[in-house]
Design a protein around this motif. Structure first.
Motif: not given
Length: 209
Positions: A46-53, A134-142, A149-153, A191-197
């Motif tokens: 439901e969260s879409g976690y597996l949609n971007h592998i 993958y979790t970092l990628f999914w959380g911040m970019l997907c 995004m906060f918890w990823t940071m 973290a720097v790129n994630g903060f800007v995102l």
């Protein structure tokens, strides 16, 4: 003799009842575990976690694909912009440094294998590294929701602090020092790129709805 047989029969009956009760409890436990697993999988889907592998794997399988045409000058400019907390392409930067951190972990695991850690340790470390990357990628970019995004940071900052601590502890061990230094730098740049995102995606304070 008869009393001994009777006592043995009672003990046998008690053991049988205990076995049946344990079997029934095991069935209930297995059922609950299956139900819990099904609920977890439903929430993950439901969260879409597996949609971007596949998207993640494509980028991870060619970590230099995005920098093939970069000149040394441009690469230096991007690095300086990141250090100034002002990267022009934070998605690009986050993905590159995420892949870098993953491959540093792979190299570390391969060296560990050479020194006798075993294949199970290699597989486990690479699998955990892949899931984390993958979790970092999914959380911040997907996913890109404010809370995710906060918890990823938060995870990135916490892991950077852990790497810094390990650098101090590994001062006398050159290889570990180098590995943790690379992990620390990669995580900081992520973290720097994630903060800007995050700032671009959510202008309001961190955990406001």
């Amino acid at each position: 003799m008869g009393e001994e047989q009777s006592e043995a029969a009672k003990l046998g009956a008690s053991a049988a009842r205990a076995a049946e009760a344990a079997k029934a409890k095991a069935k209930v436990g297995i059922g609950k575990a299956k139900e819990f697993g099904s609920d977890c999988m439903a929430k993950i889907k439901e969260s879409g976690y597996l949609n971007h592998i596949s998207e993640f794997n494509h980028g991870l399988s060619r970590p230099l694909a995005q920098v093939e045409e970069l000149s040394l000058r441009k690469a230096k400019e991007e690095l300086v912009e990141t250090l100034k907390f002002n990267p022009k392409e934070p998605e690009h930067g986050f993905h590159i440094w995420n892949a870098t951190a993953f491959y540093v972990g792979v190299v570390e695991s391969l060296v560990g294998l050479a020194f006798g850690n075993g294949y199970l340790s290699l597989i486990f470390n690479v699998l955990v590294g892949y899931i984390v990357a993958y979790t970092l990628f999914w959380g911040m970019l997907c996913k890109r929701t404010k809370k995710v995004m906060f918890w990823t940071m938060f995870l990135l900052v916490a892991y950077a602090a852990f790497c810094a601590f390990q650098i101090v502890l590994s001062f006398a061990m050159i290889f570990s020092l180098i590995m943790y230094a690379f992990k620390f730098l990669s995580t900081c740049f992520m973290a720097v790129n994630g903060f800007v995102l995050y700032k671009r995606q959510h202008a309001a304070p961190l955990l406001d709805k």
